[in-house]
Structure formats: C-alpha cells, structure tokens
Enzyme design. Structure first.
Site, PDB file in Angstrom:
ATOM      1  N   ARG A 237       0.864  -1.179   0.000  1.00 24.61           N
ATOM      2  CA  ARG A 237       0.000   0.000   0.000  1.00 24.61           C
ATOM      3  C   ARG A 237       0.905   1.236   0.000  1.00 24.61           C
ATOM      4  NH1 ARG A 237      -3.438  -2.601  -1.555  1.00 24.61           N
ATOM      5  NH2 ARG A 237      -5.516  -3.022  -0.736  1.00 24.61           N
ATOM      6  N   GLU A 266      -3.630   7.919  -5.136  1.00 25.71           N
ATOM      7  CA  GLU A 266      -3.773   7.270  -6.448  1.00 25.71           C
ATOM      8  C   GLU A 266      -5.009   7.818  -7.156  1.00 25.71           C
ATOM      9  OE1 GLU A 266      -3.851   3.080  -5.636  1.00 25.71           O
ATOM     10  OE2 GLU A 266      -1.782   3.053  -4.930  1.00 25.71           O
ATOM     11  N   HIS A 285      -1.083   0.624  -9.725  1.00 30.38           N
ATOM     12  CA  HIS A 285      -1.779  -0.342  -8.853  1.00 30.38           C
ATOM     13  C   HIS A 285      -2.355  -1.489  -9.703  1.00 30.38           C
ATOM     14  CE1 HIS A 285      -3.842  -0.647  -4.675  1.00 30.38           C
ATOM     15  NE2 HIS A 285      -3.641  -1.860  -5.202  1.00 30.38           N
TER      16      HIS A 285
HETATM   17  P1  NAD Z   1      -0.974 -11.366   4.511  1.00 26.53           P
HETATM   18  O1  NAD Z   1      -1.983 -10.881   5.492  1.00 26.53           O
HETATM   19  O2  NAD Z   1      -0.971 -12.788   4.097  1.00 26.53           O
HETATM   20  O3  NAD Z   1       0.502 -11.005   5.034  1.00 26.53           O
HETATM   21  C1  NAD Z   1       0.839  -9.770   5.607  1.00 26.53           C
HETATM   22  C2  NAD Z   1       2.033 -10.020   6.525  1.00 26.53           C
HETATM   23  O4  NAD Z   1       2.466  -8.750   7.021  1.00 26.53           O
HETATM   24  C3  NAD Z   1       1.693 -10.915   7.725  1.00 26.53           C
HETATM   25  O5  NAD Z   1       2.592 -12.007   7.811  1.00 26.53           O
HETATM   26  C4  NAD Z   1       1.866  -9.972   8.914  1.00 26.53           C
HETATM   27  O6  NAD Z   1       2.380 -10.658  10.056  1.00 26.53           O
HETATM   28  C5  NAD Z   1       2.879  -8.983   8.370  1.00 26.53           C
HETATM   29  N1  NAD Z   1       2.889  -7.705   9.108  1.00 26.53           N
HETATM   30  C6  NAD Z   1       1.846  -7.040   9.658  1.00 26.53           C
HETATM   31  N2  NAD Z   1       2.290  -5.916  10.266  1.00 26.53           N
HETATM   32  C7  NAD Z   1       3.633  -5.879  10.092  1.00 26.53           C
HETATM   33  C8  NAD Z   1       4.654  -4.976  10.483  1.00 26.53           C
HETATM   34  N3  NAD Z   1       4.379  -3.884  11.221  1.00 26.53           N
HETATM   35  N4  NAD Z   1       5.928  -5.256  10.105  1.00 26.53           N
HETATM   36  C9  NAD Z   1       6.224  -6.369   9.375  1.00 26.53           C
HETATM   37  N5  NAD Z   1       5.302  -7.280   9.017  1.00 26.53           N
HETATM   38  C10 NAD Z   1       4.021  -7.029   9.351  1.00 26.53           C
HETATM   39  O7  NAD Z   1      -1.167 -10.397   3.240  1.00 26.53           O
HETATM   40  P2  NAD Z   1      -0.653 -10.660   1.754  1.00 26.53           P
HETATM   41  O8  NAD Z   1      -1.670 -11.455   1.024  1.00 26.53           O
HETATM   42  O9  NAD Z   1       0.757 -11.120   1.779  1.00 26.53           O
HETATM   43  O10 NAD Z   1      -0.754  -9.152   1.186  1.00 26.53           O
HETATM   44  C11 NAD Z   1       0.059  -8.124   1.720  1.00 26.53           C
HETATM   45  C12 NAD Z   1      -0.512  -6.765   1.302  1.00 26.53           C
HETATM   46  O11 NAD Z   1      -0.365  -6.602  -0.123  1.00 26.53           O
HETATM   47  C13 NAD Z   1      -2.037  -6.631   1.505  1.00 26.53           C
HETATM   48  O12 NAD Z   1      -2.342  -6.224   2.827  1.00 26.53           O
HETATM   49  C14 NAD Z   1      -2.439  -5.595   0.501  1.00 26.53           C
HETATM   50  O13 NAD Z   1      -2.497  -4.312   1.089  1.00 26.53           O
HETATM   51  C15 NAD Z   1      -1.321  -5.647  -0.547  1.00 26.53           C
HETATM   52  N6  NAD Z   1      -1.833  -6.049  -1.868  1.00 26.53           N
HETATM   53  C16 NAD Z   1      -1.574  -5.253  -2.943  1.00 26.53           C
HETATM   54  C17 NAD Z   1      -2.028  -5.620  -4.195  1.00 26.53           C
HETATM   55  C18 NAD Z   1      -1.718  -4.797  -5.410  1.00 26.53           C
HETATM   56  O14 NAD Z   1      -2.404  -4.932  -6.415  1.00 26.53           O
HETATM   57  N7  NAD Z   1      -0.684  -3.981  -5.376  1.00 26.53           N
HETATM   58  C19 NAD Z   1      -2.782  -6.796  -4.348  1.00 26.53           C
HETATM   59  C20 NAD Z   1      -3.009  -7.596  -3.232  1.00 26.53           C
HETATM   60  C21 NAD Z   1      -2.533  -7.220  -1.983  1.00 26.53           C
END
Ligand code: NAD
Length: 334
Positions: A237, A266, A285
């Site tokens: 994000r 965005e 994005h």
């Molecule tokens: P997920 O929930 O499986 O994993 C997120 C990880 O981040 C978890 O392991 C959590 O423990 C860790 N985390 C939380 N807070 C933290 C911190 N302060 N420091 C370090 N680690 C921390 O999520 P995911 O499926 O891997 O997706 C991650 C992010 O990617 C989503 O939350 C979303 O915002 C983003 N995303 C972006 C797109 C895009 O099109 N660009 C698409 C899908 C997801």
C-alpha cells in the site's frame, strides 16, 4: 420469490459486472452502481442497501453509520484499509475480503519491478526512445546472484516471492514481528530485526498490510539506514512508504532507486516530484491484475455477499468477532 434486495457497488476496475450479476441475481439481489464513489454520494446510496461491495472507494464511518440495513460489506481484494471495519463491527455488519486471488500476480509483479530496477529496463527504454543508444548511461549494474533480498511482511505474498527470488540466486532475509523462527526456517529464509534488514539488503520488497503500525514504516530514518546501492520495491500500500522522504533519498543518493505499484495518493498529482525521478519505476496499482485473477476476485467477492444474503456464513470474514455480537444484523443459520 422473496423480497428483492440491493447490493451497492461503490467502484470497480474491470469491464463487466456480469460475474457479480450472475451470482447475486440467484439470491434476489439487484446491483446499484455508485456513479463516482465519493463519500457524500455513498452516504446517500448506503441508506437503501442490504450489502456493499467496494474496490478502492472509501467506505468511511459516516457511510457505515448511514447503511442502516446493510448486513455485509465485501472488499474486492485483500487489504481492508479503505473500510471502517471497527465501526462496521460495532453496528453488527460482517466485513469480508478475498484473501488469495492474486498471490501469483503480485509476487510476479514484485519480481518484475525488482528486475526492472536491477536491469534498468525502464531507464534504457526511455533513453532509447529519446534517441540515446548508450549502454553506459545506466551507470552501475550489479550481478544478482548472492545479493540479499529483504522482505518486509512474510504473509501469503511475501512467501510466494521466495522461490522466485531463489531462482535468481538471491539470499533472503525477512522482517515480520508476527511470525516464528520456524515459519521462516520452513521457507529457507532468516528472520532479521528491522534495522538489520534495512542495513544489509540490496533489495527491499514490502508486503505488509496498511495499519497504524505500518503507516510510513519506510520513512526518512529507514532510507538513511539503507545501502546507497539498494532498491525499494513496494506492491503493498502506498502509505507504507513516506514518498517525500523517498524522493529525497533518491535525489541525494541515499538509495539507488525504487519500483512502486502503489502510491499514497492514487492517481498522484501531476506535479508529484516522484513522476520526474528517472530511477523510480511506477505502475498504476496493477499488481493484482490478470484475466484469471480478476474473474476469481469478482466471483469470490460476490459469493461472500451472496452467502450472507442467503443467511449462510461466508468463508472470508475479516471481523469474526462480529459473529458473537448481539448487534449482528445477519441472521445466519448455524
Ligand atoms: P498477509 O496478510 O498474508 O501477510 C501480511 C504479513 O504482514 C503478515 O505475515 C503480517 O504478520 C505482516 N505484518 C503485519 N504488520 C507488520 C509490520 N508492522 N511489520 C512487518 N510485518 C508485518 O497479506 P498478503 O496477502 O501477503 O498481502 C500483503 C498486502 O499486499 C495486503 O495487505 C495488501 O495491502 C497488498 N496487496 C496489494 C495488491 C496490489 O495490487 N498492489 C494486491 C493484493 C494485496
């Protein structure tokens, strides 16, 4: 046939709503599409709906408060930072998401940005199209094998990056306070404190959700700790990175460059200084996009909402505590 219900779609980023229509019509639901997705408009439209589906539009506290008949708010996607989840829980609305539709796509996109930075693809492409055929203009490039990739956040997407990065011979370290040494070891990566990751990684790829603790996690202090040859990749994000600090970090050569799929705003303002940085690769994005992932997203998001409207428990509930609440609006069969 019972009473027809309304599902408000605040915004969407694909051509057709046919997949949603097919699923929702089976539970007697009509789709209402918001013209702009702006808060004032959603506040009005929310008054009459039984469910809301949202992609990026903000379903704020005010919108939730006015959605008096709403039983479920479904996010088209993984992150729920655009939904006032606490307020929804307080008033008894189930919030759902789609946790795993684009893990391949986003991890591929992170790799594409990483390779684009490391091999300076966009830089050379722009130069050639301006008439400059000069292999030396890109300055230093380093061999990838044995370099270190730091992953911040080791959930589904971070983990999916591992085999792809290992194929390039990268050594991988991870910062994620919520996972165990064993979790990391199972993937053949090492858990590392945040500062150590910043100092030792040649590439940093961010995969955390946007929360209070990750907002501007990569700030000026973090950039100053990074190697001046390092690149930052962000597909999570936009607000996780302080982009004003990033522009300084690049202009003053604290780091080598960045690849960003997401920005705090965005689309960005046309005068955003990030747009003038040759060493920043930007995509709008799009990391989640593919024909397959979109169809999966549309069907799964609509199915979550359809489940609640059919009085069944949906699979992907973001706020499970709401199920115990006396305020729960959905009457679910157990
Ligand atoms: P997920 O929930 O499986 O994993 C997120 C990880 O981040 C978890 O392991 C959590 O423990 C860790 N985390 C939380 N807070 C933290 C911190 N302060 N420091 C370090 N680690 C921390 O999520 P995911 O499926 O891997 O997706 C991650 C992010 O990617 C989503 O939350 C979303 O915002 C983003 N995303 C972006 C797109 C895009 O099109 N660009 C698409 C899908 C997801």
């Amino acid at each position: 046939m019972g009473k027809r219900v309304n599902v408000l779609i605040t915004d969407y980023a694909w051509e057709s709503l046919e997949p949603e229509r097919k699923i929702l019509s089976k539970v007697g639901a009509d789709i209402v599409v918001a013209p702009s997705g702006q808060e004032e408009e959603l506040i009005e439209l929310a008054k009459e709906v039984d469910a809301i589906l949202t992609c990026w539009a903000k379903v704020t506290r005010k919108v939730v408060k006015m959605a008096k008949g709403c039983k479920v708010i479904g996010r088209y996607g993984i992150g729920v930072d655009n939904i006032a989840v606490e307020e929804a829980t307080r008033v008894g609305i189930i919030v759902t998401n789609v946790p795993a539709y684009c893990i391949d796509e986003v991890s591929d996109h992170a790799m594409a940005l990483f390779l684009g930075c490391a091999r300076k693809i966009s830089f050379y492409d722009r130069a050639i199209k301006k008439g400059q055929w000069n292999s030396q203009s890109g300055n230093q490039m380093f061999r990838l094998r044995k370099k270190t990739l730091g992953l911040i956040g080791f959930g589904k997407i971070g983990r999916a990056v591992v085999p792809k990065a290992k194929a390039f011979g990268l050594h991988i370290i991870v910062f994620d306070p919520y996972i165990s040494e064993k979790d990391a070891a199972d993937y053949g990566v090492r858990l590392t404190p945040f500062d150590e990751l910043l100092k030792s990684a040649d590439f940093i790829s961010v995969h955390v959700p946007l929360t209070g603790s990750t907002h501007k996690l990569i700030d000026e202090k973090a950039f100053r700790k990074m190697k001046n040859t390092a690149y930052l990749i962000n597909t999570s994000r936009g607000a996780v990175v302080d982009t004003e600090a990033l522009v300084r970090a690049i202009k003053e050569n604290w780091i080598a460059g960045a690849g960003l799929d997401v920005l705090p705003q965005e689309p960005p303002d046309t005068n955003d200084p990030l747009l003038n940085q040759d060493r920043v690769i930007l995509t709008p994005h799009t990391a989640f996009r593919s024909v397959e992932s979109l169809l999966d997203l549309q069907r799964t998001a609509a199915n979550q909402v359809a489940c609640v409207l059919r009085a069944e428990k949906p699979e992907y509930i973001v706020n499970p505590e709401v199920l115990q609440s006396l305020n729960l609006r959905a009457s679910l069969q157990t």
